[in-house]
Design a protein around this motif. Structure first.
Motif, PDB file in Angstrom:
ATOM      1  N   LEU A 137      47.343  34.068  26.839  1.00  0.00           N
ATOM      2  CA  LEU A 137      46.127  34.869  27.000  1.00  0.00           C
ATOM      3  C   LEU A 137      45.218  34.276  28.076  1.00  0.00           C
ATOM      4  CD1 LEU A 137      45.320  35.594  23.247  1.00  0.00           C
ATOM      5  CD2 LEU A 137      46.311  37.155  24.923  1.00  0.00           C
ATOM      6  N   THR A 138      45.047  32.939  28.000  1.00  0.00           N
ATOM      7  CA  THR A 138      44.190  32.284  28.989  1.00  0.00           C
ATOM      8  C   THR A 138      44.760  32.438  30.390  1.00  0.00           C
ATOM      9  OG1 THR A 138      43.553  30.681  27.327  1.00  0.00           O
ATOM     10  CG2 THR A 138      43.060  30.116  29.595  1.00  0.00           C
ATOM     11  N   LEU A 139      46.065  32.246  30.499  1.00  0.00           N
ATOM     12  CA  LEU A 139      46.696  32.362  31.814  1.00  0.00           C
ATOM     13  C   LEU A 139      46.514  33.776  32.363  1.00  0.00           C
ATOM     14  CD1 LEU A 139      48.355  30.606  33.742  1.00  0.00           C
ATOM     15  CD2 LEU A 139      50.400  31.725  32.826  1.00  0.00           C
ATOM     16  N   ALA A 140      46.744  34.779  31.510  1.00  0.00           N
ATOM     17  CA  ALA A 140      46.577  36.163  31.956  1.00  0.00           C
ATOM     18  C   ALA A 140      45.137  36.410  32.397  1.00  0.00           C
ATOM     19  CB  ALA A 140      46.961  37.125  30.836  1.00  0.00           C
ATOM     20  N   GLY A 141      44.186  35.890  31.604  1.00  0.00           N
ATOM     21  CA  GLY A 141      42.776  36.074  31.949  1.00  0.00           C
ATOM     22  C   GLY A 141      42.431  35.424  33.278  1.00  0.00           C
ATOM     23  N   LEU A 142      42.947  34.206  33.487  1.00  0.00           N
ATOM     24  CA  LEU A 142      42.645  33.498  34.732  1.00  0.00           C
ATOM     25  C   LEU A 142      43.234  34.228  35.930  1.00  0.00           C
ATOM     26  CD1 LEU A 142      43.036  29.747  33.698  1.00  0.00           C
ATOM     27  CD2 LEU A 142      40.950  30.922  34.413  1.00  0.00           C
ATOM     28  N   ILE A 143      44.413  34.819  35.749  1.00  0.00           N
ATOM     29  CA  ILE A 143      45.020  35.561  36.858  1.00  0.00           C
ATOM     30  C   ILE A 143      44.160  36.784  37.198  1.00  0.00           C
ATOM     31  CG2 ILE A 143      47.000  36.992  37.508  1.00  0.00           C
ATOM     32  CD1 ILE A 143      48.750  34.927  35.985  1.00  0.00           C
ATOM     33  N   VAL A 144      43.682  37.473  36.156  1.00  0.00           N
ATOM     34  CA  VAL A 144      42.820  38.640  36.391  1.00  0.00           C
ATOM     35  C   VAL A 144      41.561  38.210  37.157  1.00  0.00           C
ATOM     36  CG1 VAL A 144      41.357  40.360  35.271  1.00  0.00           C
ATOM     37  CG2 VAL A 144      43.659  39.942  34.404  1.00  0.00           C
ATOM     38  N   LEU A 145      40.942  37.098  36.722  1.00  0.00           N
ATOM     39  CA  LEU A 145      39.715  36.639  37.373  1.00  0.00           C
ATOM     40  C   LEU A 145      39.986  36.198  38.803  1.00  0.00           C
ATOM     41  CD1 LEU A 145      38.054  34.616  34.467  1.00  0.00           C
ATOM     42  CD2 LEU A 145      37.486  36.917  35.260  1.00  0.00           C
ATOM     43  N   TRP A 146      41.112  35.541  38.986  1.00  0.00           N
ATOM     44  CA  TRP A 146      41.462  35.064  40.326  1.00  0.00           C
ATOM     45  C   TRP A 146      41.618  36.239  41.288  1.00  0.00           C
ATOM     46  CZ3 TRP A 146      46.157  35.590  43.106  1.00  0.00           C
ATOM     47  CH2 TRP A 146      46.215  34.818  44.273  1.00  0.00           C
ATOM     48  N   ALA A 147      42.188  37.335  40.788  1.00  0.00           N
ATOM     49  CA  ALA A 147      42.367  38.515  41.633  1.00  0.00           C
ATOM     50  C   ALA A 147      41.023  39.145  42.002  1.00  0.00           C
ATOM     51  CB  ALA A 147      43.255  39.538  40.925  1.00  0.00           C
ATOM     52  N   CYS A 148      39.980  38.844  41.224  1.00  0.00           N
ATOM     53  CA  CYS A 148      38.632  39.374  41.530  1.00  0.00           C
ATOM     54  C   CYS A 148      37.978  38.610  42.688  1.00  0.00           C
ATOM     55  CB  CYS A 148      37.702  39.250  40.328  1.00  0.00           C
ATOM     56  SG  CYS A 148      38.138  40.286  38.950  1.00  0.00           S
ATOM     57  N   GLY A 149      38.566  37.482  43.100  1.00  0.00           N
ATOM     58  CA  GLY A 149      37.927  36.576  44.061  1.00  0.00           C
ATOM     59  C   GLY A 149      37.266  37.249  45.259  1.00  0.00           C
ATOM     60  N   PRO A 150      38.018  38.027  46.038  1.00  0.00           N
ATOM     61  CA  PRO A 150      37.399  38.638  47.219  1.00  0.00           C
ATOM     62  C   PRO A 150      36.237  39.560  46.870  1.00  0.00           C
ATOM     63  CG  PRO A 150      39.788  38.784  47.341  1.00  0.00           C
ATOM     64  CD  PRO A 150      39.463  38.286  45.963  1.00  0.00           C
TER      65      PRO A 150
ATOM     66  N   GLY B 272      39.098  39.779  32.040  1.00  0.00           N
ATOM     67  CA  GLY B 272      39.384  38.383  32.359  1.00  0.00           C
ATOM     68  C   GLY B 272      38.594  37.422  31.481  1.00  0.00           C
ATOM     69  N   ILE B 273      37.289  37.684  31.345  1.00  0.00           N
ATOM     70  CA  ILE B 273      36.445  36.818  30.514  1.00  0.00           C
ATOM     71  C   ILE B 273      36.873  36.955  29.052  1.00  0.00           C
ATOM     72  CG2 ILE B 273      34.072  36.322  29.749  1.00  0.00           C
ATOM     73  CD1 ILE B 273      33.977  35.848  32.594  1.00  0.00           C
ATOM     74  N   GLY B 274      37.151  38.205  28.634  1.00  0.00           N
ATOM     75  CA  GLY B 274      37.547  38.433  27.245  1.00  0.00           C
ATOM     76  C   GLY B 274      38.794  37.654  26.879  1.00  0.00           C
ATOM     77  N   LEU B 275      39.792  37.671  27.761  1.00  0.00           N
ATOM     78  CA  LEU B 275      41.045  36.972  27.464  1.00  0.00           C
ATOM     79  C   LEU B 275      40.838  35.458  27.430  1.00  0.00           C
ATOM     80  CD1 LEU B 275      43.579  39.052  29.594  1.00  0.00           C
ATOM     81  CD2 LEU B 275      43.501  38.886  27.109  1.00  0.00           C
ATOM     82  N   THR B 276      40.169  34.913  28.451  1.00  0.00           N
ATOM     83  CA  THR B 276      40.034  33.453  28.505  1.00  0.00           C
ATOM     84  C   THR B 276      39.116  32.948  27.392  1.00  0.00           C
ATOM     85  OG1 THR B 276      38.287  33.783  30.140  1.00  0.00           O
ATOM     86  CG2 THR B 276      40.415  33.164  30.991  1.00  0.00           C
ATOM     87  N   ILE B 277      37.953  33.574  27.261  1.00  0.00           N
ATOM     88  CA  ILE B 277      36.972  33.088  26.281  1.00  0.00           C
ATOM     89  C   ILE B 277      37.423  33.430  24.863  1.00  0.00           C
ATOM     90  CG2 ILE B 277      34.576  33.255  25.509  1.00  0.00           C
ATOM     91  CD1 ILE B 277      35.031  31.765  28.165  1.00  0.00           C
ATOM     92  N   GLY B 278      37.949  34.660  24.683  1.00  0.00           N
ATOM     93  CA  GLY B 278      38.425  35.049  23.356  1.00  0.00           C
ATOM     94  C   GLY B 278      39.511  34.100  22.874  1.00  0.00           C
ATOM     95  N   ALA B 279      40.464  33.784  23.745  1.00  0.00           N
ATOM     96  CA  ALA B 279      41.549  32.883  23.355  1.00  0.00           C
ATOM     97  C   ALA B 279      41.011  31.489  23.055  1.00  0.00           C
ATOM     98  CB  ALA B 279      42.597  32.821  24.462  1.00  0.00           C
TER      99      ALA B 279
END
Lengths: 319, 254
Positions: free
Chosen positions: A186-199, A228-235
């Motif tokens: 879950l955390t990994l998926a969330g971090l990937i989503v957030l990383w894609a938001c970078g630009p 992204g926040i939900g997955l990382t923080i929720g997990a």
């Protein structure tokens, strides 16, 4: 990879073995063997250390994304009410006496995080504006906090109450590989989503209108941030309870070492968050107190003065 | 770029009501009008940031509504009022943000990007005469330098159309004159610039065309001397005025 990330990875490579060896029982490879050393390492210390890395990475990455999205150095991933929502879910599991059933508590926590996310999306939904979104998040956080207090005050017996209160303080005691298997994907998926938001987060630094004019799709970005926040923080909350201040501190410490774009800060923040939680957890194990210092408390003890110092500095800048 | 019969509703009431205008390449078009006339809203509609409730906007013969956000961002650059950078990046990084619509893969760092990105960034920095300041943090720029850096950010995206909302707002006359000159250079290279201006003398002396908005309607759309005549200013701004001085360096007496 930047130099900052390389340094952080090197530091992690040093801290991880230390966290495996440190504890009430030190395992020192070159002295006489400790009984059951392999069990302690494989079943107690390794999952605990891995969990510290995962949770810290999630908190750090989420904090960097949150500050970038809100354009505010004081933003914390707890702001949107996802962490309090997850905590309320977990508290309900304890309240109902379901926590003893395997996977029940994390499942309830994730349900709580999901509920907070759904509420956020429902309220803020269509326009993608930030002011309404933040207000909605604060209201959800306050509602979840109140419900948690209610659950504590109505708890059926003193044992449940103390269990809830202790759990809320956040800790990595007695965690097993099953917690790792819940939190890691879950955390990994969330971090990937957030990383894609970078630009898009980079564009946001110019304000919402300018970001739109640069091709950012406000609603899509908002959804991605919530997910992204939900997955990382929720997990993170599901397996370790509330661990505050990491998401606030880590992006701050890292920012001066980057070009200050939110996208350059995401990866270093995740790495530094992992490092901070890992090291804090080592201190928790070694702190000379009866029982064990709770991770959440240790980090808040470190974080609150940091936050105050930060405010003082900002005040001087603004004055 | 042609907007016909545009109506934009904000907060329940029409802020722009049936306005039509044309923004042409090679020209600096000034958008003037009293406070609350709908200048910023008109500019945002032309930039595709708010969708009009009525009317149509065509860009290069295509309806603006059909553009994908990234595609639109490559054609139309937009400079909001009082631009600020939330993080204290250096000037080159700030200007690099203008390349975001051109990025190929999400997450690819802008600065390490293609040759084209780097060339566009350096050119924008040169065009706005920011070379000596390129590595300076934005917080250590003066107001005029910051305005030029923000404009360079727009230029880095190499848009055909540049829409700027009061870029001169907080600039002293020297810095305003610099920015006007640099913007006219861009028009001379074939770009279309539409600039919301409060200073009517600036519009009179430097714009190729002036659109005067009054209560959401176009009161005039013509060459500066025609659009900003004394009677029209008296009617729209409700102030009796007189132009003095020579053509190209006129001043407005109130």
């Amino acid at each position: 990879m930047t130099r900052l990330s390389a340094i952080l990875i090197a530091a992690l490579a040093l801290a991880l073995p230390l966290s495996l060896l440190a504890g009430r029982i030190w395992i020192v490879p070159w002295s006489e063997p400790v009984p059951n050393a392999s069990v302690i390492l494989a079943e107690l210390r390794l999952p605990r250390s891995v969990l510290a890395l995962i949770i810290g990475a999630g908190l750090g990455g989420a904090g960097a994304a949150m500050q970038g999205y809100l354009r505010n150095p004081l933003a914390d991933p707890g702001l949107f009410g996802i962490a309090p929502g997850a905590a309320f879910g977990a508290v309900m599991a304890l309240f109902l006496g379901l926590a003893a059933i395997p996977f029940m508590l994390p499942a309830f926590a994730l349900l709580g995080a999901g509920g907070a996310m759904a509420l956020l999306a429902l309220i803020a939904g269509r326009t993608g504006g930030i002011a309404l979104f933040t207000l909605a998040g604060l209201m959800i956080a306050s509602l979840a906090g109140t419900l948690t207090s209610l659950a504590i005050s109505l708890s059926p017996n003193p044992f449940a109450m103390s269990e809830i209160v202790t759990w809320l303080m956040g800790a990595l005691i007695d965690r097993s590989w099953s917690d790792v298997w819940i939190a890691a994907p879950l955390t990994l998926a969330g971090l990937i989503v957030l990383w894609a938001c970078g630009p898009s987060l980079d564009a946001m630094m110019l304000g919402e209108e300018a970001a739109l004019s640069l091709g950012v799709e406000a609603r899509r970005l908002q959804w991605a941030i919530v997910i992204g926040i939900g997955l990382t923080i929720g997990a993170g909350v599901a397996v370790a309870g509330i661990v505050g201040f990491v998401g606030l501190m880590v992006p701050h410490l890292g920012r001066p070492f980057t070009d200050r774009r939110p996208s350059s800060l995401l990866v270093p923040s995740a790495l530094a968050g992992a490092l901070l939680v890992l090291v804090a957890d080592i201190f928790c194990r070694l702190a000379p107190v009866a029982g064990e210092l709770r991770l959440g408390i240790a980090l808040s003890l470190l974080g609150a003065p940091f936050f105050l110092a930060l405010l003082l500095r900002l005040r001087r800048q603004l004055a | 770029m042609r907007g016909s019969n545009m109506t934009v509703v904000r907060g329940g009431s029409p802020v722009v009501a049936g306005a039509s205008c044309v923004i042409r390449p090679g020209e600096v078009t000034a958008i003037c009008g009293p406070n609350g006339a709908g200048k910023s809203t008109l500019l945002m509609a032309l930039a595709g940031l708010v969708s009009p409730a009525g009317g149509e906007i065509d860009v290069n013969g295509r309806p603006l509504a059909e553009f994908q956000p990234r595609e639109r961002a490559r054609v139309i650059g937009f400079l909001p009022q009082q631009s600020e950078a939330a993080w204290d990046v250096d000037v080159r990084t700030l200007v690099g943000l203008g390349r975001l619509p051109w990025r190929a893969v999400p997450g690819r760092p802008v600065r390490a990007g293609k040759e084209a990105d780097l060339a566009a960034i350096e050119k924008a920095i040169a065009d706005m005469q920011l070379e000596p300041l390129a590595d300076r943090p934005v917080s250590r720029l003066s107001g005029g330098e910051k305005a030029r850096a923000m404009m360079a950010r727009v230029l880095a995206g190499e848009p055909q159309y540049i829409l700027a909302d009061e870029p001169f707002a907080s600039l002293d006359i020297g810095h305003a004159a610099d920015l006007v000159r640099l913007m006219k250079e861009q028009a001379a290279r074939g770009r279309a610039l539409a600039v919301v201006m409060h200073d009517l003398a600036l519009a009179m002396n430097h714009a190729d065309r002036v659109i005067v908005l009054d209560k959401g309607r176009v009161a005039a759309d013509a060459a500066p001397r025609e659009a900003l005549n004394e009677e029209l200013i008296a009617r729209v701004w409700n102030a009796s005025v007189r132009w003095i001085g020579d053509r190209g360096s006129q001043a407005l007496l109130v």
